[in-house]
Design a protein around this motif. Sequence first.
Motif, PDB file in Angstrom:
ATOM      1  N   VAL A 143       0.767  -1.301  -0.068  1.00  0.00           N
ATOM      2  CA  VAL A 143       0.085   0.097  -0.091  1.00  0.00           C
ATOM      3  C   VAL A 143       0.774   1.251   0.072  1.00  0.00           C
ATOM      4  O   VAL A 143       1.771   1.300   0.784  1.00  0.00           O
ATOM      5  CB  VAL A 143      -0.919  -0.045   1.176  1.00  0.00           C
ATOM      6  N   VAL A 144       0.681   2.106  -0.853  1.00  0.00           N
ATOM      7  CA  VAL A 144       1.295   3.399  -1.099  1.00  0.00           C
ATOM      8  C   VAL A 144       0.562   4.786  -1.084  1.00  0.00           C
ATOM      9  O   VAL A 144      -0.684   4.484  -1.261  1.00  0.00           O
ATOM     10  CB  VAL A 144       2.212   3.311  -2.310  1.00  0.00           C
ATOM     11  N   ASP A 145       1.116   5.709  -0.614  1.00  0.00           N
ATOM     12  CA  ASP A 145       0.357   6.920  -0.697  1.00  0.00           C
ATOM     13  C   ASP A 145       0.367   7.740  -1.992  1.00  0.00           C
ATOM     14  O   ASP A 145      -0.450   8.651  -2.168  1.00  0.00           O
ATOM     15  CB  ASP A 145       0.728   7.938   0.554  1.00  0.00           C
ATOM     16  N   ASP A 146       1.390   7.368  -2.812  1.00  0.00           N
ATOM     17  CA  ASP A 146       1.323   8.006  -4.390  1.00  0.00           C
ATOM     18  C   ASP A 146       2.064   6.853  -5.141  1.00  0.00           C
ATOM     19  O   ASP A 146       3.046   6.514  -5.194  1.00  0.00           O
ATOM     20  CB  ASP A 146       2.832   9.120  -3.981  1.00  0.00           C
ATOM     21  N   LEU A 147       0.955   6.671  -6.068  1.00  0.00           N
ATOM     22  CA  LEU A 147       0.990   5.432  -6.886  1.00  0.00           C
ATOM     23  C   LEU A 147       2.107   5.653  -7.948  1.00  0.00           C
ATOM     24  O   LEU A 147       2.988   5.053  -8.232  1.00  0.00           O
ATOM     25  CB  LEU A 147      -0.329   5.210  -7.559  1.00  0.00           C
ATOM     26  N   ALA A 148       1.879   6.931  -8.392  1.00  0.00           N
ATOM     27  CA  ALA A 148       3.066   7.320  -9.716  1.00  0.00           C
ATOM     28  C   ALA A 148       4.350   7.493  -9.138  1.00  0.00           C
ATOM     29  O   ALA A 148       5.051   7.051  -9.766  1.00  0.00           O
ATOM     30  CB  ALA A 148       2.530   8.830 -10.195  1.00  0.00           C
ATOM     31  N   THR A 149       4.430   7.714  -7.855  1.00  0.00           N
ATOM     32  CA  THR A 149       5.968   8.025  -7.361  1.00  0.00           C
ATOM     33  C   THR A 149       6.574   6.405  -7.166  1.00  0.00           C
ATOM     34  O   THR A 149       7.496   6.088  -7.500  1.00  0.00           O
ATOM     35  CB  THR A 149       6.197   8.538  -6.046  1.00  0.00           C
ATOM     36  N   VAL A 154     -14.565   0.397  -0.689  1.00  0.00           N
ATOM     37  CA  VAL A 154     -13.384   0.509  -1.058  1.00  0.00           C
ATOM     38  C   VAL A 154     -13.423   0.890  -2.451  1.00  0.00           C
ATOM     39  O   VAL A 154     -14.147   0.348  -3.473  1.00  0.00           O
ATOM     40  CB  VAL A 154     -12.864  -1.168  -1.209  1.00  0.00           C
ATOM     41  N   ARG A 155     -12.455   1.662  -2.815  1.00  0.00           N
ATOM     42  CA  ARG A 155     -12.055   2.274  -4.038  1.00  0.00           C
ATOM     43  C   ARG A 155     -10.512   2.386  -3.966  1.00  0.00           C
ATOM     44  O   ARG A 155      -9.997   3.325  -3.374  1.00  0.00           O
ATOM     45  CB  ARG A 155     -12.743   3.454  -4.678  1.00  0.00           C
ATOM     46  N   SER A 156      -9.844   1.489  -5.063  1.00  0.00           N
ATOM     47  CA  SER A 156      -8.494   1.802  -4.882  1.00  0.00           C
ATOM     48  C   SER A 156      -7.953   1.425  -6.262  1.00  0.00           C
ATOM     49  O   SER A 156      -8.493   0.824  -7.184  1.00  0.00           O
ATOM     50  CB  SER A 156      -7.925   0.493  -4.089  1.00  0.00           C
ATOM     51  N   ASP A 157      -6.643   2.246  -6.593  1.00  0.00           N
ATOM     52  CA  ASP A 157      -5.991   2.065  -7.883  1.00  0.00           C
ATOM     53  C   ASP A 157      -4.675   1.164  -7.597  1.00  0.00           C
ATOM     54  O   ASP A 157      -4.129   1.181  -6.564  1.00  0.00           O
ATOM     55  CB  ASP A 157      -5.413   3.348  -8.290  1.00  0.00           C
ATOM     56  N   ILE A 158      -4.694   0.235  -8.500  1.00  0.00           N
ATOM     57  CA  ILE A 158      -3.551  -0.456  -8.317  1.00  0.00           C
ATOM     58  C   ILE A 158      -2.677  -0.561  -9.702  1.00  0.00           C
ATOM     59  O   ILE A 158      -3.061  -0.201 -10.786  1.00  0.00           O
ATOM     60  CB  ILE A 158      -3.893  -2.139  -8.257  1.00  0.00           C
ATOM     61  N   ALA A 159      -1.453  -0.946  -9.436  1.00  0.00           N
ATOM     62  CA  ALA A 159      -0.335  -1.153 -10.714  1.00  0.00           C
ATOM     63  C   ALA A 159       0.368  -2.202 -10.324  1.00  0.00           C
ATOM     64  O   ALA A 159       1.062  -2.785  -9.293  1.00  0.00           O
ATOM     65  CB  ALA A 159       0.684   0.102 -10.451  1.00  0.00           C
ATOM     66  N   MET A 160       0.296  -3.044 -11.410  1.00  0.00           N
ATOM     67  CA  MET A 160       1.012  -4.444 -11.131  1.00  0.00           C
ATOM     68  C   MET A 160       2.301  -4.487 -11.851  1.00  0.00           C
ATOM     69  O   MET A 160       2.321  -4.085 -13.138  1.00  0.00           O
ATOM     70  CB  MET A 160       0.196  -5.670 -11.945  1.00  0.00           C
ATOM     71  N   LEU A 184       1.307  -2.474  -6.302  1.00  0.00           N
ATOM     72  CA  LEU A 184       1.183  -1.347  -5.823  1.00  0.00           C
ATOM     73  C   LEU A 184      -0.206  -0.925  -5.584  1.00  0.00           C
ATOM     74  O   LEU A 184      -0.780  -0.790  -6.775  1.00  0.00           O
ATOM     75  CB  LEU A 184       2.146  -0.431  -6.407  1.00  0.00           C
ATOM     76  N   THR A 185      -0.674  -0.573  -4.324  1.00  0.00           N
ATOM     77  CA  THR A 185      -2.022  -0.221  -4.380  1.00  0.00           C
ATOM     78  C   THR A 185      -1.937   1.101  -3.408  1.00  0.00           C
ATOM     79  O   THR A 185      -1.486   1.362  -2.618  1.00  0.00           O
ATOM     80  CB  THR A 185      -2.893  -1.118  -3.310  1.00  0.00           C
ATOM     81  N   LYS A 186      -2.988   2.072  -4.059  1.00  0.00           N
ATOM     82  CA  LYS A 186      -3.309   3.477  -3.599  1.00  0.00           C
ATOM     83  C   LYS A 186      -4.801   3.506  -3.394  1.00  0.00           C
ATOM     84  O   LYS A 186      -5.517   3.169  -4.153  1.00  0.00           O
ATOM     85  CB  LYS A 186      -2.927   4.322  -4.492  1.00  0.00           C
ATOM     86  N   TYR A 187      -5.159   3.438  -1.976  1.00  0.00           N
ATOM     87  CA  TYR A 187      -6.597   3.572  -1.609  1.00  0.00           C
ATOM     88  C   TYR A 187      -7.128   4.878  -1.711  1.00  0.00           C
ATOM     89  O   TYR A 187      -6.570   5.952  -1.203  1.00  0.00           O
ATOM     90  CB  TYR A 187      -6.715   3.158  -0.094  1.00  0.00           C
ATOM     91  N   GLN A 188      -8.212   5.156  -2.563  1.00  0.00           N
ATOM     92  CA  GLN A 188      -8.957   6.376  -2.497  1.00  0.00           C
ATOM     93  C   GLN A 188      -9.820   6.313  -1.360  1.00  0.00           C
ATOM     94  O   GLN A 188     -10.037   7.427  -0.736  1.00  0.00           O
ATOM     95  CB  GLN A 188      -9.678   6.552  -3.706  1.00  0.00           C
TER      96      GLN A 188
END
Length: 158
Positions: free
Chosen positions: A25-31, A63-69, A81-85
């Motif tokens: 879980v991350v706070d800044d997905l792009a970073t 739950v609404r989250s953005d993920i990047a595999m 990598l998961t960023k929870y909205q």
Amino acid sequence: MTDASARGPQPRRGTIQRMDNVAIVVDDLATAVAFFVELGLELEGEATVEGSAVDRLLGLEGVRSDIAMMRTPDGYGRVELTKYQTPSSRHGDPSAPTNTLGAHRIMFAVDDMDDILDRLRPHGAELIGELVQYENSYRLCYLRGPAGIAIALAEQTG
């Protein structure tokens, strides 16, 4: 001797097939994506997940989250990598010592430690301890990346 025992041990039912991924879980997905791309992982895909099935799976509501595999170059390892909205993530201690119960790190085998460290520093990577030579076989280090992610790097030398 029966036919089955002559063939050797039989696989058990219900065993795992492989480790699929490690989620962070991350706070800044792009970073976080940029950090892992610089490390050498490939962005496999991105998605937003939500809905009652996700809520039930995670034991959370709304739950609404953005993920990047992210995929390792060999194609076998993945980091999700998961960023929870929503709901907002709980803050942990991003500088917790490596011996903290439940603390985690991911280790990657690398072929040029110095190059990778030079490339990761502009992305916020900081050594936790020191880069060490372990016996005559490995150069090793632990470092922190975005959101306090702890990773270890191992370069085989012997």
